[in-house]
Design an enzyme around this catalytic site. Sequence first.
Site, PDB file in Angstrom:
ATOM      1  N   SER A  98      -7.362   3.078  -8.539  1.00 43.51           N
ATOM      2  CA  SER A  98      -6.180   3.940  -8.707  1.00 43.51           C
ATOM      3  C   SER A  98      -6.575   5.283  -9.319  1.00 43.51           C
ATOM      4  O   SER A  98      -6.098   6.339  -8.899  1.00 43.51           O
ATOM      5  CB  SER A  98      -5.166   3.267  -9.643  1.00 43.51           C
ATOM      6  OG  SER A  98      -4.627   2.133  -9.032  1.00 43.51           O
TER       7      SER A  98
ATOM      8  N   ARG B 236      -6.696   9.267  -7.659  1.00 45.75           N
ATOM      9  CA  ARG B 236      -5.978  10.354  -8.334  1.00 45.75           C
ATOM     10  C   ARG B 236      -6.927  11.448  -8.784  1.00 45.75           C
ATOM     11  O   ARG B 236      -6.528  12.613  -8.876  1.00 45.75           O
ATOM     12  CB  ARG B 236      -5.186   9.771  -9.516  1.00 45.75           C
ATOM     13  CG  ARG B 236      -3.935   8.992  -9.057  1.00 45.75           C
ATOM     14  CD  ARG B 236      -3.438   8.096 -10.174  1.00 45.75           C
ATOM     15  NE  ARG B 236      -2.175   7.430  -9.885  1.00 45.75           N
ATOM     16  CZ  ARG B 236      -2.036   6.319  -9.163  1.00 45.75           C
ATOM     17  NH1 ARG B 236      -3.104   5.747  -8.594  1.00 45.75           N
ATOM     18  NH2 ARG B 236      -0.850   5.762  -8.990  1.00 45.75           N
TER      19      ARG B 236
ATOM     20  N   GLY C 142      -2.885   2.046   0.941  1.00 48.07           N
ATOM     21  CA  GLY C 142      -1.482   2.319   0.622  1.00 48.07           C
ATOM     22  C   GLY C 142      -1.364   3.479  -0.352  1.00 48.07           C
ATOM     23  O   GLY C 142      -0.485   4.334  -0.220  1.00 48.07           O
TER      24      GLY C 142
ATOM     25  N   ARG D  52       3.143  -1.606   6.610  1.00 52.22           N
ATOM     26  CA  ARG D  52       3.590  -1.470   5.214  1.00 52.22           C
ATOM     27  C   ARG D  52       4.749  -0.472   5.096  1.00 52.22           C
ATOM     28  O   ARG D  52       4.755   0.553   5.757  1.00 52.22           O
ATOM     29  CB  ARG D  52       2.393  -1.092   4.331  1.00 52.22           C
ATOM     30  CG  ARG D  52       1.351  -2.209   4.380  1.00 52.22           C
ATOM     31  CD  ARG D  52       0.207  -1.972   3.463  1.00 52.22           C
ATOM     32  NE  ARG D  52       0.608  -2.041   2.064  1.00 52.22           N
ATOM     33  CZ  ARG D  52      -0.217  -1.823   1.058  1.00 52.22           C
ATOM     34  NH1 ARG D  52      -1.486  -1.505   1.308  1.00 52.22           N
ATOM     35  NH2 ARG D  52       0.204  -1.902  -0.182  1.00 52.22           N
TER      36      ARG D  52
ATOM     37  N   GLN E  50       3.142   3.654  -6.806  1.00 51.29           N
ATOM     38  CA  GLN E  50       2.845   4.525  -5.670  1.00 51.29           C
ATOM     39  C   GLN E  50       4.047   5.415  -5.363  1.00 51.29           C
ATOM     40  O   GLN E  50       3.909   6.608  -5.122  1.00 51.29           O
ATOM     41  CB  GLN E  50       2.461   3.695  -4.447  1.00 51.29           C
ATOM     42  CG  GLN E  50       1.147   2.960  -4.654  1.00 51.29           C
ATOM     43  CD  GLN E  50       0.695   2.187  -3.441  1.00 51.29           C
ATOM     44  OE1 GLN E  50       1.411   2.104  -2.444  1.00 51.29           O
ATOM     45  NE2 GLN E  50      -0.487   1.611  -3.520  1.00 51.29           N
TER      46      GLN E  50
ATOM     47  N   ASP F  27      -1.858  -6.825  -8.694  1.00 45.87           N
ATOM     48  CA  ASP F  27      -3.041  -6.992  -7.837  1.00 45.87           C
ATOM     49  C   ASP F  27      -3.890  -8.203  -8.243  1.00 45.87           C
ATOM     50  O   ASP F  27      -4.822  -8.578  -7.530  1.00 45.87           O
ATOM     51  CB  ASP F  27      -3.902  -5.721  -7.877  1.00 45.87           C
ATOM     52  CG  ASP F  27      -3.196  -4.546  -7.203  1.00 45.87           C
ATOM     53  OD1 ASP F  27      -2.258  -4.775  -6.407  1.00 45.87           O
ATOM     54  OD2 ASP F  27      -3.584  -3.390  -7.474  1.00 45.87           O
TER      55      ASP F  27
ATOM     56  N   ARG G 239       0.688 -11.468   0.624  1.00 43.73           N
ATOM     57  CA  ARG G 239      -0.185 -12.254  -0.266  1.00 43.73           C
ATOM     58  C   ARG G 239       0.455 -13.556  -0.726  1.00 43.73           C
ATOM     59  O   ARG G 239      -0.255 -14.435  -1.226  1.00 43.73           O
ATOM     60  CB  ARG G 239      -0.631 -11.394  -1.463  1.00 43.73           C
ATOM     61  CG  ARG G 239      -1.668 -10.355  -1.060  1.00 43.73           C
ATOM     62  CD  ARG G 239      -2.213  -9.566  -2.231  1.00 43.73           C
ATOM     63  NE  ARG G 239      -3.251  -8.637  -1.776  1.00 43.73           N
ATOM     64  CZ  ARG G 239      -3.606  -7.542  -2.418  1.00 43.73           C
ATOM     65  NH1 ARG G 239      -3.037  -7.232  -3.572  1.00 43.73           N
ATOM     66  NH2 ARG G 239      -4.558  -6.758  -1.940  1.00 43.73           N
TER      67      ARG G 239
HETATM   68  C1  S3P Z   1      -1.348   1.344  -7.015  1.00 42.86           C
HETATM   69  C2  S3P Z   1      -0.146   0.764  -7.315  1.00 42.86           C
HETATM   70  C3  S3P Z   1       0.196  -0.623  -6.965  1.00 42.86           C
HETATM   71  C4  S3P Z   1      -1.039  -1.454  -6.616  1.00 42.86           C
HETATM   72  C5  S3P Z   1      -1.987  -0.717  -5.719  1.00 42.86           C
HETATM   73  C6  S3P Z   1      -2.427   0.597  -6.360  1.00 42.86           C
HETATM   74  C7  S3P Z   1      -1.558   2.751  -7.399  1.00 42.86           C
HETATM   75  O1  S3P Z   1       1.070  -0.607  -5.852  1.00 42.86           O
HETATM   76  O2  S3P Z   1      -0.658  -2.663  -6.020  1.00 42.86           O
HETATM   77  O3  S3P Z   1      -3.148  -1.503  -5.468  1.00 42.86           O
HETATM   78  O4  S3P Z   1      -2.724   3.218  -7.378  1.00 42.86           O
HETATM   79  O5  S3P Z   1      -0.573   3.428  -7.737  1.00 42.86           O
HETATM   80  P1  S3P Z   1       2.668  -0.430  -6.057  1.00 42.86           P
HETATM   81  O6  S3P Z   1       2.842   0.520  -7.145  1.00 42.86           O
HETATM   82  O7  S3P Z   1       3.215   0.079  -4.765  1.00 42.86           O
HETATM   83  O8  S3P Z   1       3.159  -1.819  -6.378  1.00 42.86           O
END
Ligand code: S3P
Length: 429
Positions: free
Chosen positions: A24, A28, A95, A123, A170, A316, A347
């Site tokens: 993550s 960023r 994602g 998704r 996200q 996760d 999952r």
């Molecule tokens: C993430 C947020 C999570 C997580 C993903 C990474 C991120 O998803 O499951 O692996 O980097 O912001 P969600 O916030 O959509 O649940």
Amino acid sequence: MATQTLHFKNRTIKGVIEVPGDKSISHRSIMFGAIADGKTRVWNFLKGQDCLSTWECFQKLGVPISDQGQYLLIEGKGFEGLREPSSILDVGNSGTTSRLLMGILAGRPFHSVLIGDESIAKRPMSRVTAPLRLMGVKIDGRMNGEYTPISIRGGELSSIDYQIPVASAQVKSALLFAAMQASGITELTEKGNTRDHTERMIQYFGGKLEKNGLTIRIDGSAQLEGRDLVVPGDISSAAFFIAAAILAPNSELLIKNVGLNETRTGMITVLERMGANLEIIPHSIDSFEPYGDILVRSSKLQGTEIGGDLIPKLIDEIPILALLATQAEGRTVIKNAEELKVKETNRIDTVANELNKLGCQITPTADGLMIDGVSRLKGGIVDSHGDHRIGMMLAIASLVAEDSVHVQSTEAIDVSFPNFFKALTSTMK
Ligand code: S3P
């Protein structure tokens, strides 16, 4: 498709390791480096497939990003420095890349198209496209903006007051990136506390926001400046090694320099409650993200109930927690985790189906899993279904399985943990 045949029953896990950089935060770091003014240098950047997708997308948007050996150099020129891409932006399996990128591109006065792999195509995207439309963006995709390919014609944005209907970092992050380019003050209210890396980075790169409980207020006048940063180890990758050392007999493993942001440490909270032998050693060095070492020893676990506010803090880690629960005394119930259905795979189904093939007793429910322990695992053929975290969880299952576990489609693991098998066998005695 790669298959690994694993037979690790009765091996011991010992030593000291570091896991790769946080996924993550690595995503960023490129995004903030690109929209800030000046140079950003990133140490311990995760060169997994997902973050490489982000790297490639920003290069297509005209941002110079170079590998300097020890660190990654990103030469940002602010939001205005981004250029209309001459080809489609491919987010691969990621994602995070797709959602956050939409928020950044929303305010840019040009056209872009996002695609990804087969999993990304399933998704949900309207959680981001719908609020971005409210801010004035022309954004569309299959099924009225629900699925990729997504096309974006960005431009002037208005601020919004918005209650985010899903607990998703996200979505929150995408809207924060858009809000930084909008006129006026945007107010976002989360459904639950989710990982706060974006908020931390806005502040670390010199921007401002106000946080009050679940509400964030941010205005559109952000001027960000390039920074140096070290990405901590990914607690979501460390999770597989924590599980390995808990399950394997006579084990003691020290995992160094792991991110300990409390919006990510739900698994530690749950494991302590289940009776795991864990020591957390925080480092007091000042950083934009807390981090430290985790010492794990073999442990006997008790079943537990996991739900509510804890879910976003361990979302996760549920596949590996489910495996641990199969080796705990009694029943473990995971609830309020319907978001699992829209991850890299569904999952809830993949965890239950694949582990049950090895003799586990897991019942999928509408919003989670019911797991009965203690199960004796046999060997068998299982599949990651292209989901990195399912692949790693099944590999760790081989530490408690009587016979060989054949894990199919292990190439998916490169998404977040290149060299996972090398790291795992290096800890085995
Ligand atoms: C993430 C947020 C999570 C997580 C993903 C990474 C991120 O998803 O499951 O692996 O980097 O912001 P969600 O916030 O959509 O649940």
